[in-house]
Design a protein around this motif. Structure first.
Motif, PDB file in Angstrom:
ATOM      1  N   SER A 317      25.560  31.373   9.407  1.00 51.61           N
ATOM      2  CA  SER A 317      25.098  31.143   8.043  1.00 51.61           C
ATOM      3  C   SER A 317      23.581  30.993   7.999  1.00 51.61           C
ATOM      4  O   SER A 317      22.904  31.544   7.123  1.00 51.61           O
ATOM      5  CB  SER A 317      25.771  29.885   7.475  1.00 51.61           C
ATOM      6  N   LEU A 318      23.052  30.264   8.971  1.00 52.81           N
ATOM      7  CA  LEU A 318      21.604  30.089   9.064  1.00 52.81           C
ATOM      8  C   LEU A 318      20.925  31.403   9.440  1.00 52.81           C
ATOM      9  O   LEU A 318      19.857  31.743   8.907  1.00 52.81           O
ATOM     10  CB  LEU A 318      21.288  29.014  10.111  1.00 52.81           C
ATOM     11  N   GLY A 319      21.539  32.149  10.363  1.00 57.20           N
ATOM     12  CA  GLY A 319      20.991  33.439  10.765  1.00 57.20           C
ATOM     13  C   GLY A 319      20.956  34.431   9.619  1.00 57.20           C
ATOM     14  O   GLY A 319      20.044  35.258   9.519  1.00 57.20           O
ATOM     15  N   GLN A 320      21.938  34.345   8.733  1.00 56.39           N
ATOM     16  CA  GLN A 320      21.986  35.218   7.556  1.00 56.39           C
ATOM     17  C   GLN A 320      20.749  35.012   6.683  1.00 56.39           C
ATOM     18  O   GLN A 320      20.124  35.982   6.230  1.00 56.39           O
ATOM     19  CB  GLN A 320      23.258  34.923   6.760  1.00 56.39           C
ATOM     20  N   TYR A 321      20.379  33.753   6.447  1.00 52.87           N
ATOM     21  CA  TYR A 321      19.199  33.478   5.613  1.00 52.87           C
ATOM     22  C   TYR A 321      17.915  33.816   6.378  1.00 52.87           C
ATOM     23  O   TYR A 321      16.952  34.306   5.789  1.00 52.87           O
ATOM     24  CB  TYR A 321      19.183  32.014   5.176  1.00 52.87           C
ATOM     25  N   PHE A 322      17.919  33.582   7.685  1.00 52.23           N
ATOM     26  CA  PHE A 322      16.721  33.877   8.482  1.00 52.23           C
ATOM     27  C   PHE A 322      16.394  35.368   8.476  1.00 52.23           C
ATOM     28  O   PHE A 322      15.231  35.749   8.373  1.00 52.23           O
ATOM     29  CB  PHE A 322      16.904  33.388   9.920  1.00 52.23           C
ATOM     30  N   MET A 323      17.418  36.234   8.584  1.00 45.54           N
ATOM     31  CA  MET A 323      17.135  37.670   8.632  1.00 45.54           C
ATOM     32  C   MET A 323      16.524  38.153   7.312  1.00 45.54           C
ATOM     33  O   MET A 323      15.660  39.032   7.305  1.00 45.54           O
ATOM     34  CB  MET A 323      18.398  38.470   8.983  1.00 45.54           C
ATOM     35  N   VAL A 324      16.947  37.561   6.183  1.00 43.55           N
ATOM     36  CA  VAL A 324      16.357  37.925   4.891  1.00 43.55           C
ATOM     37  C   VAL A 324      14.900  37.449   4.826  1.00 43.55           C
ATOM     38  O   VAL A 324      14.007  38.188   4.376  1.00 43.55           O
ATOM     39  CB  VAL A 324      17.187  37.327   3.734  1.00 43.55           C
ATOM     40  N   CYS A 325      14.650  36.219   5.291  1.00 41.74           N
ATOM     41  CA  CYS A 325      13.283  35.688   5.298  1.00 41.74           C
ATOM     42  C   CYS A 325      12.380  36.478   6.249  1.00 41.74           C
ATOM     43  O   CYS A 325      11.206  36.722   5.957  1.00 41.74           O
ATOM     44  CB  CYS A 325      13.283  34.211   5.706  1.00 41.74           C
ATOM     45  N   TYR A 326      12.942  36.888   7.388  1.00 44.46           N
ATOM     46  CA  TYR A 326      12.161  37.647   8.374  1.00 44.46           C
ATOM     47  C   TYR A 326      11.693  38.961   7.769  1.00 44.46           C
ATOM     48  O   TYR A 326      10.518  39.330   7.878  1.00 44.46           O
ATOM     49  CB  TYR A 326      13.015  37.905   9.619  1.00 44.46           C
ATOM     50  N   TYR A 327      12.603  39.682   7.102  1.00 49.92           N
ATOM     51  CA  TYR A 327      12.198  40.965   6.519  1.00 49.92           C
ATOM     52  C   TYR A 327      11.391  40.784   5.239  1.00 49.92           C
ATOM     53  O   TYR A 327      10.610  41.669   4.862  1.00 49.92           O
ATOM     54  CB  TYR A 327      13.407  41.877   6.318  1.00 49.92           C
ATOM     55  N   GLY A 328      11.543  39.646   4.583  1.00 47.18           N
ATOM     56  CA  GLY A 328      10.625  39.328   3.490  1.00 47.18           C
ATOM     57  C   GLY A 328       9.201  39.184   4.005  1.00 47.18           C
ATOM     58  O   GLY A 328       8.244  39.661   3.383  1.00 47.18           O
ATOM     59  N   GLN A 329       9.059  38.541   5.162  1.00 50.44           N
ATOM     60  CA  GLN A 329       7.749  38.406   5.807  1.00 50.44           C
ATOM     61  C   GLN A 329       7.221  39.773   6.265  1.00 50.44           C
ATOM     62  O   GLN A 329       6.026  40.067   6.116  1.00 50.44           O
ATOM     63  CB  GLN A 329       7.863  37.476   7.011  1.00 50.44           C
ATOM     64  N   GLN A 330       8.104  40.612   6.801  1.00 53.72           N
ATOM     65  CA  GLN A 330       7.686  41.937   7.264  1.00 53.72           C
ATOM     66  C   GLN A 330       7.171  42.803   6.122  1.00 53.72           C
ATOM     67  O   GLN A 330       6.188  43.541   6.279  1.00 53.72           O
ATOM     68  CB  GLN A 330       8.864  42.648   7.946  1.00 53.72           C
ATOM     69  N   ILE A 331       7.814  42.716   4.960  1.00 55.92           N
ATOM     70  CA  ILE A 331       7.355  43.486   3.796  1.00 55.92           C
ATOM     71  C   ILE A 331       5.952  43.053   3.399  1.00 55.92           C
ATOM     72  O   ILE A 331       5.087  43.883   3.089  1.00 55.92           O
ATOM     73  CB  ILE A 331       8.346  43.320   2.618  1.00 55.92           C
ATOM     74  N   ILE A 332       5.712  41.748   3.400  1.00 51.24           N
ATOM     75  CA  ILE A 332       4.365  41.237   3.080  1.00 51.24           C
ATOM     76  C   ILE A 332       3.346  41.776   4.082  1.00 51.24           C
ATOM     77  O   ILE A 332       2.288  42.300   3.703  1.00 51.24           O
ATOM     78  CB  ILE A 332       4.363  39.690   3.081  1.00 51.24           C
ATOM     79  N   ASN A 333       3.651  41.642   5.371  1.00 49.94           N
ATOM     80  CA  ASN A 333       2.710  42.065   6.416  1.00 49.94           C
ATOM     81  C   ASN A 333       2.426  43.558   6.350  1.00 49.94           C
ATOM     82  O   ASN A 333       1.263  43.985   6.399  1.00 49.94           O
ATOM     83  CB  ASN A 333       3.270  41.708   7.800  1.00 49.94           C
TER      84      ASN A 333
END
Length: 405
Positions: A317-333
């Motif tokens: 469940s935590l990994g599910q939210y982390f992967m969305v946050c990770y790619y949210g960060q990647q889009i910004i970068n």
């Protein structure tokens, strides 16, 4: 061994498959009429089962609260079940409501996907394919779900086999374990026919809730991966290109194509944010609620058998939210890297139109692309950290309130 060539269908195959298991074809398929009918019937059956079970869980919670909430572990488990089912229903409504917009966005991603081998090599398609750590999280998620769904049935069968060898066929009793042991429905499940009926209903309820809890997020990541791939291609193309005033015509065509592509990507990034913004907000509060319940459960019950089973689902469940946050960060970068690449190249050697096009790219890349949670907060690694902090603060507040004066 040679790498497998990746195509657009490979990027969206997993979220499409998840929807198909519920009887929904994200991309319309040519099927026999009776297959379409069966798929539609199964979808509505799972929806009805999910709504039905959610109602009974909510009713059980209300009864517990009225009676004084003396059984806190039961209340926490029921609240977690209610949270999961309700989030699944809410996300399914929002996802289906925006299905046409999502299909349109998917079609636009397919249109700009590199077609030839040379293009796919230039875009580094294989390198930008689903990372193994994300697929590992997803497969762990599905494995944990399968274990939770079928462990009560397996437990009943194992107990019956043991009893069969101990006391014989005549005295062996089937224990009729089900997913929600505490939940009582209108009919008694302690008979073969009603047990099959109740267990099937609970499995279909879980199937609907699970698919719509994870599927919108998997679609978001599938789009985000491709968006980052395109941003990366534009920034690398800008960084490596060296304009020369003598070949102004070639330079102008090249930069015009990148300006056009950059504009298209920014529009698609805005559409992605608009479609998934509220879904990410729902996911944020769901993650906080799940973590909070787990922390309270662990504090009140200690590290027992039931708690370990309850906590086993948390990493996924935590990994599910982390992967969305990770790619949210990647889009910004990746979106900001385009501006840096445009500025750092030798644009000053180009013709006047080339310089104007570079200015257009620099102007557009000043605003970072992002996915936010309904305007509440930006979905990135810092947002993931703030969710952890918010959960800890809620838990600390609850613990302070529960301590005797």
């Amino acid at each position: 061994m040679p790498e497998i060539e990746r195509y657009f269908e490979d990027f969206i195959s997993l979220p499409k498959l998840l929807l198909t298991t519920l009887g929904i074809d994200f991309v319309p398929q040519r099927r026999m009429w009776f297959m379409r009918l069966l798929m539609r019937i199964y979808f509505f059956l799972t929806l009805i089962c999910c709504v039905y079970c959610t109602y009974f869980v909510a009713d059980e919670i209300l009864q517990e609260i009225v009676e004084g909430a003396h059984n806190l572990p039961l209340l926490l488990r029921l609240f977690n079940d209610l949270n999961y089912n309700a989030i699944g229903i809410l996300k399914s409504y929002y996802f289906i409501h925006h299905l046409k917009a999502q299909r349109n966005l998917c079609s636009r991603f397919e249109k700009i996907f590199p077609k030839t081998i040379v293009e796919r090599f230039a875009y580094r398609v294989n390198e930008n394919f689903w990372p193994r750590w994300i697929t590992t999280i997803l497969y762990m998620y599905f494995g944990a779900v399968a274990l939770i769904l079928f462990s009560p049935l397996a437990e009943s069968l194992i107990e019956y086999v043991i009893a069969f060898f101990k006391v014989g066929y005549a005295d062996a009793q089937f224990t009729y374990h089900k997913l929600y042991e505490e939940q009582s429905y209108v009919i008694d499940h302690h008979s073969p026919l009603t047990y099959i009926l109740i267990y099937s209903m609970e499995v279909m309820n879980s199937h609907y809730a699970i698919v719509f809890n994870i599927c919108p997020d998997v679609w978001l990541v599938a789009y985000a991966i491709q968006l980052c791939m395109h941003f990366d291609y534009v920034s690398r193309s800008l960084e490596s290109y060296e304009p020369v005033a003598a070949k102004s015509s070639t330079d102008s065509k090249m930069i015009a194509s990148l300006v056009k592509k950059h504009k298209i990507l920014l529009e698609m990034a805005d559409d992605l944010k608009e479609i998934f913004s509220l879904l990410v907000l729902v996911m944020l509060f769901s993650t906080v609620a799940t973590l909070f319940c787990a922390a309270v459960y662990l504090l009140t019950e200690g590290l027992g058998k039931d708690v370990i089973g309850y906590l086993a689902f948390l990493p996924t469940s935590l990994g599910q939210y982390f992967m969305v946050c990770y790619y949210g960060q990647q889009i910004i970068n990746k979106s900001l890297e385009i501006g840096e690449a445009a500025y750092s190249q030798t644009w000053y050697n180009g013709c006047q139109s080339y310089k104007k096009s570079i200015l257009a790219i620099l102007g557009r890349s000043q605003r970072q692309c992002e996915i936010n949670a309904g305007g509440f907060q930006t979905t990135n690694l810092k947002g993931f950290e703030s969710v952890m902090r918010m959960t800890f603060q809620l838990f600390t507040l609850w613990r302070t309130m529960m301590e005797p004066n």
